[in-house]
Scaffold this motif. Sequence first.
Motif, PDB file in Angstrom:
ATOM      1  N   TRP A 203       0.803  -1.217   0.000  1.00  0.00           N
ATOM      2  CA  TRP A 203       0.000   0.000   0.000  1.00  0.00           C
ATOM      3  C   TRP A 203       0.840   1.272   0.000  1.00  0.00           C
ATOM      4  O   TRP A 203       0.312   2.352  -0.222  1.00  0.00           O
ATOM      5  N   LEU A 204       2.104   1.170   0.263  1.00  0.00           N
ATOM      6  CA  LEU A 204       2.909   2.376   0.442  1.00  0.00           C
ATOM      7  C   LEU A 204       3.185   3.096  -0.873  1.00  0.00           C
ATOM      8  O   LEU A 204       2.968   4.298  -0.987  1.00  0.00           O
ATOM      9  N   ILE A 205       3.654   2.361  -1.863  1.00  0.00           N
ATOM     10  CA  ILE A 205       4.039   2.969  -3.135  1.00  0.00           C
ATOM     11  C   ILE A 205       3.225   2.315  -4.248  1.00  0.00           C
ATOM     12  O   ILE A 205       3.248   1.087  -4.392  1.00  0.00           O
ATOM     13  N   PRO A 206       2.526   3.118  -5.051  1.00  0.00           N
ATOM     14  CA  PRO A 206       1.734   2.543  -6.148  1.00  0.00           C
ATOM     15  C   PRO A 206       2.638   1.947  -7.233  1.00  0.00           C
ATOM     16  O   PRO A 206       3.658   2.514  -7.594  1.00  0.00           O
ATOM     17  N   HIS A 207       2.226   0.802  -7.750  1.00  0.00           N
ATOM     18  CA  HIS A 207       2.912   0.128  -8.848  1.00  0.00           C
ATOM     19  C   HIS A 207       1.891  -0.190  -9.927  1.00  0.00           C
ATOM     20  O   HIS A 207       0.742  -0.466  -9.633  1.00  0.00           O
ATOM     21  N   VAL A 208       2.353  -0.188 -11.175  1.00  0.00           N
ATOM     22  CA  VAL A 208       1.541  -0.689 -12.278  1.00  0.00           C
ATOM     23  C   VAL A 208       2.407  -1.680 -13.043  1.00  0.00           C
ATOM     24  O   VAL A 208       3.462  -1.327 -13.560  1.00  0.00           O
ATOM     25  N   GLY A 209       2.014  -2.935 -13.027  1.00  0.00           N
ATOM     26  CA  GLY A 209       2.794  -3.985 -13.664  1.00  0.00           C
ATOM     27  C   GLY A 209       4.160  -4.171 -13.039  1.00  0.00           C
ATOM     28  O   GLY A 209       5.110  -4.515 -13.720  1.00  0.00           O
ATOM     29  N   GLY A 210       4.275  -3.933 -11.753  1.00  0.00           N
ATOM     30  CA  GLY A 210       5.552  -4.080 -11.053  1.00  0.00           C
ATOM     31  C   GLY A 210       6.470  -2.884 -11.155  1.00  0.00           C
ATOM     32  O   GLY A 210       7.548  -2.865 -10.580  1.00  0.00           O
ATOM     33  N   VAL A 211       6.072  -1.842 -11.882  1.00  0.00           N
ATOM     34  CA  VAL A 211       6.888  -0.640 -12.061  1.00  0.00           C
ATOM     35  C   VAL A 211       6.285   0.483 -11.219  1.00  0.00           C
ATOM     36  O   VAL A 211       5.053   0.641 -11.162  1.00  0.00           O
ATOM     37  N   LEU A 212       7.145   1.262 -10.573  1.00  0.00           N
ATOM     38  CA  LEU A 212       6.658   2.387  -9.769  1.00  0.00           C
ATOM     39  C   LEU A 212       5.839   3.337 -10.625  1.00  0.00           C
ATOM     40  O   LEU A 212       6.173   3.597 -11.775  1.00  0.00           O
ATOM     41  N   TYR A 213       4.781   3.871 -10.030  1.00  0.00           N
ATOM     42  CA  TYR A 213       3.912   4.815 -10.740  1.00  0.00           C
ATOM     43  C   TYR A 213       3.952   6.154 -10.008  1.00  0.00           C
ATOM     44  O   TYR A 213       3.174   6.385  -9.094  1.00  0.00           O
ATOM     45  N   PRO A 214       4.850   7.071 -10.411  1.00  0.00           N
ATOM     46  CA  PRO A 214       4.989   8.342  -9.701  1.00  0.00           C
ATOM     47  C   PRO A 214       4.162   9.491 -10.289  1.00  0.00           C
ATOM     48  O   PRO A 214       4.339  10.630  -9.885  1.00  0.00           O
ATOM     49  N   ASP A 215       3.279   9.221 -11.258  1.00  0.00           N
ATOM     50  CA  ASP A 215       2.593  10.298 -11.971  1.00  0.00           C
ATOM     51  C   ASP A 215       1.439  10.936 -11.212  1.00  0.00           C
ATOM     52  O   ASP A 215       0.968  11.992 -11.602  1.00  0.00           O
ATOM     53  N   LYS A 216       0.952  10.316 -10.176  1.00  0.00           N
ATOM     54  CA  LYS A 216      -0.190  10.838  -9.431  1.00  0.00           C
ATOM     55  C   LYS A 216       0.102  10.664  -7.946  1.00  0.00           C
ATOM     56  O   LYS A 216       0.785   9.729  -7.558  1.00  0.00           O
ATOM     57  N   PRO A 217      -0.406  11.551  -7.109  1.00  0.00           N
ATOM     58  CA  PRO A 217      -0.150  11.395  -5.668  1.00  0.00           C
ATOM     59  C   PRO A 217      -0.703  10.076  -5.138  1.00  0.00           C
ATOM     60  O   PRO A 217      -1.780   9.635  -5.540  1.00  0.00           O
ATOM     61  N   PRO A 218       0.028   9.412  -4.243  1.00  0.00           N
ATOM     62  CA  PRO A 218      -0.431   8.110  -3.761  1.00  0.00           C
ATOM     63  C   PRO A 218      -1.711   8.175  -2.958  1.00  0.00           C
ATOM     64  O   PRO A 218      -2.401   7.165  -2.833  1.00  0.00           O
ATOM     65  N   LEU A 219      -2.083   9.329  -2.409  1.00  0.00           N
ATOM     66  CA  LEU A 219      -3.311   9.427  -1.620  1.00  0.00           C
ATOM     67  C   LEU A 219      -4.526   9.007  -2.441  1.00  0.00           C
ATOM     68  O   LEU A 219      -5.423   8.331  -1.935  1.00  0.00           O
ATOM     69  N   PHE A 220      -4.570   9.395  -3.696  1.00  0.00           N
ATOM     70  CA  PHE A 220      -5.690   9.012  -4.556  1.00  0.00           C
ATOM     71  C   PHE A 220      -5.778   7.490  -4.664  1.00  0.00           C
ATOM     72  O   PHE A 220      -6.850   6.897  -4.531  1.00  0.00           O
ATOM     73  N   PHE A 221      -4.663   6.839  -4.893  1.00  0.00           N
ATOM     74  CA  PHE A 221      -4.663   5.385  -5.033  1.00  0.00           C
ATOM     75  C   PHE A 221      -4.975   4.702  -3.708  1.00  0.00           C
ATOM     76  O   PHE A 221      -5.613   3.657  -3.690  1.00  0.00           O
ATOM     77  N   TRP A 222      -4.525   5.267  -2.616  1.00  0.00           N
ATOM     78  CA  TRP A 222      -4.849   4.712  -1.305  1.00  0.00           C
ATOM     79  C   TRP A 222      -6.358   4.746  -1.076  1.00  0.00           C
ATOM     80  O   TRP A 222      -6.943   3.787  -0.575  1.00  0.00           O
ATOM     81  N   LEU A 223      -6.970   5.883  -1.433  1.00  0.00           N
ATOM     82  CA  LEU A 223      -8.421   6.004  -1.253  1.00  0.00           C
ATOM     83  C   LEU A 223      -9.182   5.020  -2.144  1.00  0.00           C
ATOM     84  O   LEU A 223     -10.127   4.358  -1.697  1.00  0.00           O
ATOM     85  N   VAL A 224      -8.772   4.931  -3.405  1.00  0.00           N
ATOM     86  CA  VAL A 224      -9.451   4.013  -4.323  1.00  0.00           C
ATOM     87  C   VAL A 224      -9.255   2.567  -3.873  1.00  0.00           C
ATOM     88  O   VAL A 224     -10.198   1.764  -3.871  1.00  0.00           O
ATOM     89  N   ALA A 225      -8.036   2.226  -3.447  1.00  0.00           N
ATOM     90  CA  ALA A 225      -7.781   0.856  -2.991  1.00  0.00           C
ATOM     91  C   ALA A 225      -8.565   0.543  -1.718  1.00  0.00           C
ATOM     92  O   ALA A 225      -9.096  -0.564  -1.565  1.00  0.00           O
ATOM     93  N   ALA A 226      -8.656   1.500  -0.799  1.00  0.00           N
ATOM     94  CA  ALA A 226      -9.433   1.283   0.427  1.00  0.00           C
ATOM     95  C   ALA A 226     -10.912   1.103   0.103  1.00  0.00           C
ATOM     96  O   ALA A 226     -11.578   0.226   0.668  1.00  0.00           O
ATOM     97  N   MET A 227     -11.434   1.907  -0.809  1.00  0.00           N
ATOM     98  CA  MET A 227     -12.830   1.757  -1.205  1.00  0.00           C
ATOM     99  C   MET A 227     -13.058   0.428  -1.930  1.00  0.00           C
ATOM    100  O   MET A 227     -14.102  -0.199  -1.789  1.00  0.00           O
ATOM    101  N   HIS A 228     -12.062  -0.010  -2.703  1.00  0.00           N
ATOM    102  CA  HIS A 228     -12.170  -1.302  -3.388  1.00  0.00           C
ATOM    103  C   HIS A 228     -12.162  -2.443  -2.372  1.00  0.00           C
ATOM    104  O   HIS A 228     -12.905  -3.418  -2.523  1.00  0.00           O
ATOM    105  N   ALA A 229     -11.339  -2.312  -1.351  1.00  0.00           N
ATOM    106  CA  ALA A 229     -11.310  -3.348  -0.315  1.00  0.00           C
ATOM    107  C   ALA A 229     -12.625  -3.387   0.457  1.00  0.00           C
ATOM    108  O   ALA A 229     -13.067  -4.458   0.866  1.00  0.00           O
TER     109      ALA A 229
END
Length: 137
Positions: free
Chosen positions: A54-80
């Motif tokens: 959950w700490l650092i977003p990855h896409v296909g095993g590669v770091l994804y630095p293009d968007k702030p991780p807070l957005f992905f944390w929120l989406v992942a939490a809502m998905h869970a």
Amino acid sequence: MPGPTPRFASNLLGSLLLAAAIVLGAGLGFRDPWPPDEPRFALIAKEMVASGEWLIPHVGGVLYPDKPPLFFWLVAAMHALTGSISIALLLPAFFSGLGILWLVHDLGRRLWNPRVAFWSAAALLATVQFPLQMKAG
């Protein structure tokens, strides 16, 4: 002319937020993620939930630095929580829209009075662009 009582003002705010929840939540989860960006964001959130990283977003095993991780944390939490990525992708925008309306109301109440606060938040909700942006995420 005296202003509304605090209880009446809180009822107005509650009714405004209920109307906003209906307007902003209409059709929530009825559409799939739209290309080009939303499917990638959904994939990142799914990978966060599946891998437990959950700490650092990855896409296909590669770091994804293009968007702030807070957005992905929120989406992942809502998905869970919901189990549906089409709902989880739009819930952060839905809650931010409700939060923005509450903040506009709070600012109007602090600067002027509860009546101005209600009408300023209602005017924001009644504009065309605000619900469109909040629904699009």
